[in-house]
Design an enzyme around this catalytic site. Sequence first.
Site, PDB file in Angstrom:
ATOM      1  N   ASP A  95     -17.975  13.233  36.891  1.00  0.00           N
ATOM      2  CA  ASP A  95     -17.683  14.558  37.626  1.00  0.00           C
ATOM      3  C   ASP A  95     -17.048  13.794  38.806  1.00  0.00           C
ATOM      4  O   ASP A  95     -15.887  14.475  39.343  1.00  0.00           O
ATOM      5  CB  ASP A  95     -18.893  15.407  37.930  1.00  0.00           C
ATOM      6  CG  ASP A  95     -19.465  16.192  37.087  1.00  0.00           C
ATOM      7  OD1 ASP A  95     -18.682  16.026  35.788  1.00  0.00           O
ATOM      8  OD2 ASP A  95     -20.540  16.484  36.914  1.00  0.00           O
ATOM      9  N   ARG A 127     -26.037  12.928  24.627  1.00  0.00           N
ATOM     10  CA  ARG A 127     -27.549  12.672  24.749  1.00  0.00           C
ATOM     11  C   ARG A 127     -27.990  13.935  23.769  1.00  0.00           C
ATOM     12  O   ARG A 127     -27.654  14.906  24.134  1.00  0.00           O
ATOM     13  CB  ARG A 127     -28.214  12.990  26.084  1.00  0.00           C
ATOM     14  CG  ARG A 127     -29.452  12.579  26.059  1.00  0.00           C
ATOM     15  CD  ARG A 127     -30.036  12.735  27.330  1.00  0.00           C
ATOM     16  NE  ARG A 127     -29.745  11.575  28.138  1.00  0.00           N
ATOM     17  CZ  ARG A 127     -30.261  11.114  29.354  1.00  0.00           C
ATOM     18  NH1 ARG A 127     -31.257  12.227  30.020  1.00  0.00           N
ATOM     19  NH2 ARG A 127     -29.937  10.114  30.015  1.00  0.00           N
ATOM     20  N   ASP A 142     -23.103  12.070  39.977  1.00  0.00           N
ATOM     21  CA  ASP A 142     -22.621  12.091  38.532  1.00  0.00           C
ATOM     22  C   ASP A 142     -21.276  11.307  38.459  1.00  0.00           C
ATOM     23  O   ASP A 142     -20.281  11.950  39.032  1.00  0.00           O
ATOM     24  CB  ASP A 142     -22.454  13.227  37.863  1.00  0.00           C
ATOM     25  CG  ASP A 142     -22.033  13.185  36.470  1.00  0.00           C
ATOM     26  OD1 ASP A 142     -20.850  12.728  36.173  1.00  0.00           O
ATOM     27  OD2 ASP A 142     -22.732  13.762  35.538  1.00  0.00           O
ATOM     28  N   THR A 188     -34.124  15.173  21.478  1.00  0.00           N
ATOM     29  CA  THR A 188     -34.807  13.887  21.242  1.00  0.00           C
ATOM     30  C   THR A 188     -34.262  13.297  22.628  1.00  0.00           C
ATOM     31  O   THR A 188     -35.301  12.361  23.177  1.00  0.00           O
ATOM     32  CB  THR A 188     -34.420  12.873  20.146  1.00  0.00           C
ATOM     33  OG1 THR A 188     -33.083  12.898  20.225  1.00  0.00           O
ATOM     34  CG2 THR A 188     -34.675  13.728  19.004  1.00  0.00           C
TER      35      THR A 188
END
Length: 209
Positions: free
Chosen positions: A203, A104, A200, A108
């Site tokens: 993770d 990512r 997550d 933006t």
Amino acid sequence: MGKVYVFDHPLIQHKLTYIRDINTGTKEFRELVDEVASLMAFEITRDLPLEEVEIETPVSKSKSKVIAGKKLGIIPILRAGLGMVDGILKLMPAAKVGHVGLYRDPETLQPVEYYVKLPSDVEERDFIVVDPMLATGGSAAEAITSLKKRGAKNIKFMCLIAAPEGVEVVKKEHPDVDIYIAALDEKLNDHGYIVPGLGDAGDRLFGTK
């Protein structure tokens, strides 16, 4: 028009409960994701075409059915998608595996492709793109776009848990893609996490923070 399938099989729902649980450790989490991916693969392949062959049983000659030479490809979105691959390969060991890596952009917040490696015969294969989570939908939509740019024509998307917002994004950007989900959750929170979700996935799969 692509359809959305939410699996309500008791075994999937049972295992998903322990996947969500904060007390489930890395080893067990990884095993459960693998198992649920196998169970979902069983459903997602329901419409594979069959052809008839002749075999000989210990008793007599017989006509029986086999999968009609369908070429399949599994595309995990790196990195969390890797946790679902082995579970699918147990059922479909002849499938080829490609990879799509996205990150990512901090400015933006849009997904940016950094790695794509696909089987050479892209146009001839049916692809299943896998990622445990469908949150904002940005990564899933971008991964599907990456495949289409390289000639993929028949694509399905499979995830464990989805937010309604992510489903809408993928449906809007790729109306031809069927979406397969083990659980459709309530919403996204302000940080882009699915609620109640499972935290997550990367993770928890790989023991990182």
